[in-house]
Structures are given as C-alpha cells and as structure tokens.
Design a protein around this motif. Structure first.
Motif, PDB file in Angstrom:
ATOM      1  N   UNK A   1       0.812  -1.223   0.000  1.00 45.22           N
ATOM      2  CA  UNK A   1       0.000   0.000   0.000  1.00 45.22           C
ATOM      3  C   UNK A   1       0.846   1.275   0.000  1.00 45.22           C
ATOM      4  N   UNK A   2       2.150   1.126   0.138  1.00 48.34           N
ATOM      5  CA  UNK A   2       3.011   2.289   0.140  1.00 48.34           C
ATOM      6  C   UNK A   2       3.106   2.982   1.480  1.00 48.34           C
ATOM      7  N   UNK A   3       2.672   2.317   2.548  1.00 44.90           N
ATOM      8  CA  UNK A   3       2.737   2.925   3.874  1.00 44.90           C
ATOM      9  C   UNK A   3       4.139   2.815   4.465  1.00 44.90           C
TER      10      UNK A   3
ATOM     11  N   UNK B   1      -5.954   3.455   3.187  1.00 46.93           N
ATOM     12  CA  UNK B   1      -5.826   4.365   2.039  1.00 46.93           C
ATOM     13  C   UNK B   1      -5.699   5.811   2.504  1.00 46.93           C
ATOM     14  N   UNK B   2      -6.433   6.194   3.551  1.00 45.87           N
ATOM     15  CA  UNK B   2      -6.317   7.545   4.089  1.00 45.87           C
ATOM     16  C   UNK B   2      -4.938   7.760   4.710  1.00 45.87           C
ATOM     17  N   UNK B   3      -4.443   6.739   5.433  1.00 44.40           N
ATOM     18  CA  UNK B   3      -3.122   6.843   6.052  1.00 44.40           C
ATOM     19  C   UNK B   3      -2.054   7.002   4.969  1.00 44.40           C
ATOM     20  N   UNK B   4      -2.161   6.215   3.888  1.00 39.38           N
ATOM     21  CA  UNK B   4      -1.194   6.314   2.796  1.00 39.38           C
ATOM     22  C   UNK B   4      -1.219   7.705   2.179  1.00 39.38           C
ATOM     23  N   UNK B   5      -2.414   8.257   2.036  1.00 30.00           N
ATOM     24  CA  UNK B   5      -2.550   9.601   1.467  1.00 30.00           C
ATOM     25  C   UNK B   5      -1.851  10.641   2.341  1.00 30.00           C
ATOM     26  N   UNK B   6      -2.052  10.523   3.645  1.00 27.22           N
ATOM     27  CA  UNK B   6      -1.428  11.462   4.581  1.00 27.22           C
ATOM     28  C   UNK B   6       0.096  11.343   4.540  1.00 27.22           C
ATOM     29  N   UNK B   7       0.581  10.106   4.586  1.00 26.70           N
ATOM     30  CA  UNK B   7       2.024   9.889   4.633  1.00 26.70           C
ATOM     31  C   UNK B   7       2.716  10.328   3.344  1.00 26.70           C
ATOM     32  N   UNK B   8       2.035  10.166   2.228  1.00 22.77           N
ATOM     33  CA  UNK B   8       2.621  10.565   0.950  1.00 22.77           C
ATOM     34  C   UNK B   8       2.665  12.078   0.800  1.00 22.77           C
TER      35      UNK B   8
END
Length: 281
Positions: A28-30, A67-74
């Motif tokens: 997921x890219x996290x 998905x929200x966490x990945x968005x924030x981290x990116x």
C-alpha cells in the motif's frame, strides 16, 4: 547492504504485528523496507522505521483507513490529517447517535414486554396518573372502526413511511396510538382522528411537529383483542359517567405491546384505552 538492518520477522515481532501486515503496508506504500534481497525477495528494515509504524498504528486507532493513512504519509500535510480527522469525528458522532437510538429502542422493547407481563387482566378499569408525553403522527385516512384490522394496518403503514421520511430511527419499536376527538367519543361516533407514535424530545427526527399529550388523571381500560376496542371504549365511557368523571380530552387507544410474531392471526395486541378526566368538587 543488510548490515544493521532488521529482518521482516524481527520487525514484526518488535511491533507486535504480523509479517503479512508488513507486506501489506509495503504493497500500500505505507512502509517500504530499506532493502529487499534481489535473490530471495526477503525484506529488511531499519530500526528507525519503528517511528513510522507507531504513526500508522496511531492513525489506525483514530479510525483512519489504510488508504487515508497512505494519502497522509505521501503528502506529509498536517492540514490533511486535520481534515480527515474532522470527517472521522462527524462519522463517529453519527454512529454514536445511531447506537443511542438503537439502545433506546432495546430499552423500550424490554419495558414493553415487562408491562405486558405485569399488566392487569383484560377488562380491568383503573384510574391512573400518566405523565406528560409527546406524539408524532398523521391524520387517519381510513375509518378502521368501520372496516377491519387490515384498514388499521394500511394506516400504520402510511405512518411508518412518513416517519422514515422525517428521519425517525428504530420506528418499529415505538408505542403506536390512535385518537378520537373528544366530542366524537362523547357522542359515540367512532371516527379515528390521528394515528401516531409516542416519542420524546430526545429522539431523532422532525421534532417541530410533536404534539404534547398533557399529564393528568386518566380513566383506563385494558384489553388484549383488537376487535374488542369499541365495546371496551363504550364500557370505559359508561364507567366515567357512573363515577361522575368529566371526560376532558380526546380518547386514545395505545398499543402497549404487540406480539404478532407468534402466530399467523391478526396482530396480537395488548391495548390501553384511556381518556383524561377531571372531577367535580
């Protein structure tokens, strides 16, 4: 290249998560491993990446999706975190309101069954103080006193459709009531005026149309058969006349409990017929 790095198994054990979870975070890219062995595909991590895992765990505890966490981290944008948490906060409050409505419905059902268990025998007449209540309802479209229980069911269906439109929740758990105007009841005209639910100001929905049913002394009679309502209502009126009670408001038929799930007959109901009364001094 693997010096000072931690195997995926050790990284998982340190953080009390599973190896498949770390693989999912990678996908997921996290959290990407620091090194992937080109021959074995085995993942290795830096101990400093524990901070990233702590952040992921924290955001999960706040109810954010992967998905929200990945968005924030990116994006590395704290304002995005605030926006997502505000949305989550509103969602949680909505769930709390829904759970509160469900909890109230369960309590009403328990009270309804308890009332039925402790209710007086059919035909019992009593004088009772009933506290203030609120009712939300609609005019009756049919005269179910002239027709049969199917006509009542049609009126009840219309009421429930309106309740859904107005945003009431757990609508099947409310006590149903019907009324006859005072003058019609006194003149022995059984013309239903309104069909409604008894509710209160804490319930969700359109509260602007609530009608107050005043507290006071009520002459009541209990029965367990829908078809006996007219006969028992006349018996209640005669009782008030014999006792010199003044009927001071509209007649109400309240469905205290309904157990239509037990058989295929028309609704098995326990009813309380009631009229507000005053006394000569």
């Amino acid at each position: 290249m693997k010096e000072n790095l931690i195997s995926i198994g050790k990284m998982a054990a340190m953080n009390r998560i599973s190896i498949p979870t770390l693989c999912l975070y990678d996908e997921k890219g996290l959290l990407k491993p620091r090194y992937v062995d080109p021959e074995t595909g085995y993942r290795y991590y830096d101990i400093n990446q524990n901070a990233r895992l702590d952040m992921i765990a924290y955001m999960k505890e706040l109810g954010m999706s992967l998905s929200q966490i990945a968005q924030v981290l990116q994006r590395e944008d704290i304002s995005l975190i605030e926006e997502l948490l505000s949305q989550k906060n509103e969602q949680i409050h909505l769930q709390m309101r829904q759970l509160k409505a469900q909890h109230d419905a369960v309590e009403r059902a328990i009270m309804s069954i308890e009332r039925y268990r402790k209710s007086p025998a059919t035909g019992t007449i009593s004088l009772e103080y009933i506290d203030r209540r609120f009712a939300w309802g609609i005019p009756c479209s049919d005269n179910f006193y002239q027709d049969d229980v199917h006509s009542f069911e049609q009126s009840l269906r219309e009421l429930r459709l309106k309740l859904e439109e107005k945003g009431f929740q757990q609508i099947h758990s409310y006590n149903i009531g019907t009324s006859i105007l005072q003058k019609d009841f006194l003149e022995d005209r059984f013309l239903p005026d309104r069909i409604f639910i008894f509710t209160n100001t804490r319930d969700q929905g359109d509260l602007s149309a609530l009608q107050e049913v005043e507290s006071g002394m009520y002459a009541c009679i209990y029965l367990d058969n829908y078809d006996d309502e007219v006969r028992c209502a006349r018996q209640l009126r005669s009782y008030c006349e014999n006792m010199s009670y003044q009927i001071a408001g509209d007649y109400i038929c309240e469905v205290m409990t309904g157990f239509n799930v037990f058989d295929n007959d028309p609704r098995s109901m326990f009813l309380r017929l009631q009229v507000p009364v005053t006394f000569q001094k």
